[in-house]
Design a protein around this motif. Sequence first.
Motif, PDB file in Angstrom:
ATOM      1  N   TYR A 307       0.818  -1.211   0.000  1.00 19.96           N
ATOM      2  CA  TYR A 307       0.000   0.000   0.000  1.00 19.96           C
ATOM      3  C   TYR A 307       0.855   1.265   0.000  1.00 19.96           C
ATOM      4  O   TYR A 307       0.612   2.197  -0.794  1.00 19.96           O
ATOM      5  N   GLU A 308       1.856   1.324   0.863  1.00 15.25           N
ATOM      6  CA  GLU A 308       2.680   2.525   0.951  1.00 15.25           C
ATOM      7  C   GLU A 308       3.410   2.798  -0.366  1.00 15.25           C
ATOM      8  O   GLU A 308       3.585   3.950  -0.768  1.00 15.25           O
ATOM      9  N   LEU A 309       3.847   1.735  -1.048  1.00 16.28           N
ATOM     10  CA  LEU A 309       4.516   1.914  -2.330  1.00 16.28           C
ATOM     11  C   LEU A 309       3.558   2.424  -3.404  1.00 16.28           C
ATOM     12  O   LEU A 309       3.951   3.188  -4.290  1.00 16.28           O
ATOM     13  N   LEU A 310       2.302   2.004  -3.324  1.00 16.35           N
ATOM     14  CA  LEU A 310       1.296   2.426  -4.305  1.00 16.35           C
ATOM     15  C   LEU A 310       0.587   3.714  -3.914  1.00 16.35           C
ATOM     16  O   LEU A 310      -0.143   4.300  -4.715  1.00 16.35           O
ATOM     17  N   LYS A 311       0.801   4.160  -2.710  1.00 15.77           N
ATOM     18  CA  LYS A 311       0.073   5.304  -2.167  1.00 15.77           C
ATOM     19  C   LYS A 311       0.199   6.576  -3.008  1.00 15.77           C
ATOM     20  O   LYS A 311      -0.800   7.278  -3.214  1.00 15.77           O
ATOM     21  N   PRO A 312       1.388   6.918  -3.544  1.00 15.76           N
ATOM     22  CA  PRO A 312       1.467   8.139  -4.364  1.00 15.76           C
ATOM     23  C   PRO A 312       0.525   8.122  -5.562  1.00 15.76           C
ATOM     24  O   PRO A 312      -0.035   9.164  -5.927  1.00 15.76           O
ATOM     25  N   VAL A 313       0.339   6.941  -6.168  1.00 12.54           N
ATOM     26  CA  VAL A 313      -0.580   6.829  -7.303  1.00 12.54           C
ATOM     27  C   VAL A 313      -2.023   6.876  -6.821  1.00 12.54           C
ATOM     28  O   VAL A 313      -2.855   7.612  -7.366  1.00 12.54           O
ATOM     29  N   ALA A 314      -2.328   6.102  -5.788  1.00 14.09           N
ATOM     30  CA  ALA A 314      -3.699   6.050  -5.276  1.00 14.09           C
ATOM     31  C   ALA A 314      -4.152   7.401  -4.742  1.00 14.09           C
ATOM     32  O   ALA A 314      -5.317   7.773  -4.872  1.00 14.09           O
ATOM     33  N   ALA A 315      -3.229   8.154  -4.152  1.00 15.25           N
ATOM     34  CA  ALA A 315      -3.582   9.457  -3.580  1.00 15.25           C
ATOM     35  C   ALA A 315      -4.043  10.439  -4.645  1.00 15.25           C
ATOM     36  O   ALA A 315      -4.903  11.291  -4.397  1.00 15.25           O
ATOM     37  N   LYS A 316      -3.485  10.319  -5.848  1.00 15.29           N
ATOM     38  CA  LYS A 316      -3.906  11.185  -6.955  1.00 15.29           C
ATOM     39  C   LYS A 316      -5.282  10.795  -7.468  1.00 15.29           C
ATOM     40  O   LYS A 316      -6.087  11.658  -7.845  1.00 15.29           O
ATOM     41  N   ASN A 317      -5.551   9.494  -7.482  1.00  7.43           N
ATOM     42  CA  ASN A 317      -6.787   8.999  -8.101  1.00  7.43           C
ATOM     43  C   ASN A 317      -7.960   8.907  -7.138  1.00  7.43           C
ATOM     44  O   ASN A 317      -9.119   9.051  -7.555  1.00  7.43           O
ATOM     45  N   ASP A 318      -7.677   8.630  -5.875  1.00  9.75           N
ATOM     46  CA  ASP A 318      -8.752   8.436  -4.900  1.00  9.75           C
ATOM     47  C   ASP A 318      -8.265   8.848  -3.513  1.00  9.75           C
ATOM     48  O   ASP A 318      -7.990   8.012  -2.654  1.00  9.75           O
ATOM     49  N   ASN A 367     -11.578  -6.768   9.110  1.00  9.30           N
ATOM     50  CA  ASN A 367     -12.647  -6.527   8.146  1.00  9.30           C
ATOM     51  C   ASN A 367     -12.767  -5.046   7.782  1.00  9.30           C
ATOM     52  O   ASN A 367     -13.037  -4.702   6.629  1.00  9.30           O
ATOM     53  N   ALA A 368     -12.551  -4.176   8.761  1.00  9.90           N
ATOM     54  CA  ALA A 368     -12.633  -2.741   8.510  1.00  9.90           C
ATOM     55  C   ALA A 368     -11.543  -2.278   7.553  1.00  9.90           C
ATOM     56  O   ALA A 368     -11.737  -1.322   6.792  1.00  9.90           O
ATOM     57  N   LEU A 369     -10.401  -2.948   7.574  1.00  9.18           N
ATOM     58  CA  LEU A 369      -9.315  -2.629   6.646  1.00  9.18           C
ATOM     59  C   LEU A 369      -9.502  -3.328   5.304  1.00  9.18           C
ATOM     60  O   LEU A 369      -9.221  -2.742   4.249  1.00  9.18           O
ATOM     61  N   ALA A 370      -9.978  -4.559   5.334  1.00  2.00           N
ATOM     62  CA  ALA A 370     -10.078  -5.352   4.100  1.00  2.00           C
ATOM     63  C   ALA A 370     -11.033  -4.724   3.095  1.00  2.00           C
ATOM     64  O   ALA A 370     -10.782  -4.775   1.884  1.00  2.00           O
ATOM     65  N   GLU A 371     -12.103  -4.113   3.573  1.00  2.00           N
ATOM     66  CA  GLU A 371     -13.096  -3.565   2.638  1.00  2.00           C
ATOM     67  C   GLU A 371     -12.508  -2.434   1.787  1.00  2.00           C
ATOM     68  O   GLU A 371     -12.558  -2.492   0.560  1.00  2.00           O
ATOM     69  N   PRO A 372     -11.913  -1.407   2.373  1.00  2.00           N
ATOM     70  CA  PRO A 372     -11.316  -0.379   1.513  1.00  2.00           C
ATOM     71  C   PRO A 372     -10.078  -0.875   0.761  1.00  2.00           C
ATOM     72  O   PRO A 372      -9.802  -0.413  -0.354  1.00  2.00           O
ATOM     73  N   LEU A 373      -9.355  -1.835   1.341  1.00  2.00           N
ATOM     74  CA  LEU A 373      -8.170  -2.349   0.663  1.00  2.00           C
ATOM     75  C   LEU A 373      -8.543  -3.068  -0.632  1.00  2.00           C
ATOM     76  O   LEU A 373      -7.758  -3.092  -1.588  1.00  2.00           O
ATOM     77  N   SER A 374      -9.746  -3.634  -0.682  1.00  2.00           N
ATOM     78  CA  SER A 374     -10.196  -4.319  -1.895  1.00  2.00           C
ATOM     79  C   SER A 374     -10.375  -3.350  -3.066  1.00  2.00           C
ATOM     80  O   SER A 374     -10.465  -3.762  -4.221  1.00  2.00           O
ATOM     81  N   LYS A 375     -10.386  -2.044  -2.787  1.00  2.00           N
ATOM     82  CA  LYS A 375     -10.575  -1.024  -3.821  1.00  2.00           C
ATOM     83  C   LYS A 375      -9.254  -0.449  -4.315  1.00  2.00           C
ATOM     84  O   LYS A 375      -9.243   0.392  -5.222  1.00  2.00           O
ATOM     85  N   LEU A 376      -8.138  -0.878  -3.733  1.00  2.00           N
ATOM     86  CA  LEU A 376      -6.857  -0.265  -4.058  1.00  2.00           C
ATOM     87  C   LEU A 376      -6.452  -0.518  -5.506  1.00  2.00           C
ATOM     88  O   LEU A 376      -5.958   0.404  -6.184  1.00  2.00           O
ATOM     89  N   ALA A 377      -6.646  -1.728  -6.014  1.00  2.00           N
ATOM     90  CA  ALA A 377      -6.243  -2.023  -7.387  1.00  2.00           C
ATOM     91  C   ALA A 377      -6.965  -1.131  -8.376  1.00  2.00           C
ATOM     92  O   ALA A 377      -6.345  -0.607  -9.323  1.00  2.00           O
ATOM     93  N   ALA A 378      -8.255  -0.941  -8.182  1.00  2.00           N
ATOM     94  CA  ALA A 378      -9.020  -0.079  -9.084  1.00  2.00           C
ATOM     95  C   ALA A 378      -8.539   1.362  -8.991  1.00  2.00           C
ATOM     96  O   ALA A 378      -8.479   2.082  -9.993  1.00  2.00           O
ATOM     97  N   ALA A 379      -8.172   1.810  -7.792  1.00  2.00           N
ATOM     98  CA  ALA A 379      -7.699   3.182  -7.618  1.00  2.00           C
ATOM     99  C   ALA A 379      -6.363   3.403  -8.303  1.00  2.00           C
ATOM    100  O   ALA A 379      -6.075   4.505  -8.804  1.00  2.00           O
ATOM    101  N   VAL A 380      -5.552   2.366  -8.355  1.00  2.00           N
ATOM    102  CA  VAL A 380      -4.218   2.497  -8.954  1.00  2.00           C
ATOM    103  C   VAL A 380      -4.306   2.690 -10.469  1.00  2.00           C
ATOM    104  O   VAL A 380      -3.473   3.380 -11.061  1.00  2.00           O
ATOM    105  N   VAL A 381      -5.321   2.105 -11.117  1.00  2.00           N
ATOM    106  CA  VAL A 381      -5.384   2.147 -12.581  1.00  2.00           C
ATOM    107  C   VAL A 381      -6.414   3.127 -13.113  1.00  2.00           C
ATOM    108  O   VAL A 381      -6.704   3.143 -14.301  1.00  2.00           O
ATOM    109  N   LYS A 382      -6.981   3.977 -12.273  1.00  2.00           N
ATOM    110  CA  LYS A 382      -7.966   4.953 -12.741  1.00  2.00           C
ATOM    111  C   LYS A 382      -7.340   5.917 -13.753  1.00  2.00           C
ATOM    112  O   LYS A 382      -6.185   6.295 -13.597  1.00  2.00           O
TER     113      LYS A 382
END
Length: 382
Positions: A307-318, A367-382
Motif C-alpha cells: 500500500y505505501e509503495l502504491l500510495k502516491p498513485v492512489a492518492a492522486k486517483n482516490d 474486516n474494517a481494513l479489508a473492505e477499503p483495501l479491496s478497492k486499491l487495485a481499481a484506484a491504482v489504474v484509474k
Amino acid sequence: MRPARLSAVTALAAVTVLTAVTGCTEKSDAKDGDGAVAVTAKDDSCEVSTKEFPAGHVRLDIENKGSKVTEVYLLFPDDRIVTERENIGPGTKARLTAEVKAGDYAVTCRPGMKGDGFRRPVKATGGTPAKRSPEMDKAVAGYREYARRQADETLPKAKAFTDAVRAGDLDAAKKAYAASRIGWERTEPVAESFGDIDPKVDLREDGVADLKPGEKWTGWHRLEKSLWKEGKLGAEDKTLADTLDKDLAVWVQKVGTAEITPTSMANGAKELLDEVATGKVTGEEERYSHTDLVDFKANVEGAQTSYELLKPVAAKNDPALVTELDKQFAALNTLLDRYRPNTSSYDFTSYDKVTTAQRKDLSDAVNALAEPLSKLAAAVVK
C-alpha cells in the motif's frame, strides 16, 4: 496458508474435456457494457461473459450465485496465479482488477474453496501493454526489492530453525520457529504465484487430504506438529528439515522472476488480509504453536508495504480511499500492539491466551481494513 492450493494440471490442452465434465460455460462473446468481464460462480459451474478481452488492465466482476463460499483465480496456462479473490460468500459480489499481457489464461472458480474447481479458458488479445506512470514503475521496483530482501533474510532464520530440528533440540527449534516464517508471511502472495512451492512449505494439516497420491505433507506446519503436539524429533523430522531448506532455496531463486505489477501488488495486499481472516484470527494457521499473532503482524506489514509503495498513485486517483486506508492500518496496528510488550520485537502473546472477545475485536479490525483495501487495485489504474 489456507487448507489447499490449486494442483498442477494441464490447463489449456484439456479445455474441451474440462468444459464437458465440470460445467464451465460461456455466457456470451462480449464484455459487459462498462468493459468488465463478468464471472458467475455457482456450485457446479464457472460462467464467464467472454472468452476474449483486450490485453492491458482487465476487470473481473464476480458474483457468487452458489450456496458455498468460493474463490476465483485468473491463472497462467501453467497454473501460476495472476490474481485471485478468496472468501466470496453466497449471494455476494467482488471485483478484481489485474494487469495482463496478451496470451492464454484460465478463470477458475472453487466452490467451498476446495479441490481443483471449475475452469474456463480465456484469452487476452492485442499487443498493447497496460499504461504505467513513473510512479507505478517505482512502486513495482520497490516491491520487487522488498520481496527479494524478505526471501534473502528468511534463509538464515529458517536454517537456524532447521539446524535445531536436525540437532534434536526441541527448545531451540521452538524458539526459532516463528521468526523463520516472518519474511514468508510478509510476501506470501509472491510465493503463491509460483503454484507448487507454497503447498510444499506452508500446508496446514487440514489440507493433507487434498494431496495427490504419492505426495507427502512437508514444510513448517508438519514440523510444528512434531514440536508442539508430538513433543519429539526423530529421523523423519530431520529429513523434513532438509526438504524445507531445499524448497525455501528454490523460492529464493524464483522470487526475482515473479510477475509483479501495480495491480498484483494491490490484490496481494488484499490477499494477505484474507489470509489473516481465514487462518490467523481463527487460530487455525498455528494450531499447535499458537504463534498466530506473529504471522498476523507479518501479513499486515506485507500488505502495508504494498500500500505505501502504491500510495502516491492512489492518492492522486482516490484521496478519500487513501485517507480511509491510513486510518484503518493505524487502527489495526495499534490493536496488535496490545499483544506485545515490546513493539520493536515480535514477542507476541500466545494466541491460546487471546479471548473470544479479543479475537472478535481483531476480526472486526481486519474486516474494517479489508473492505477499503479491496478497492486499491481499481484506484491504482484509474
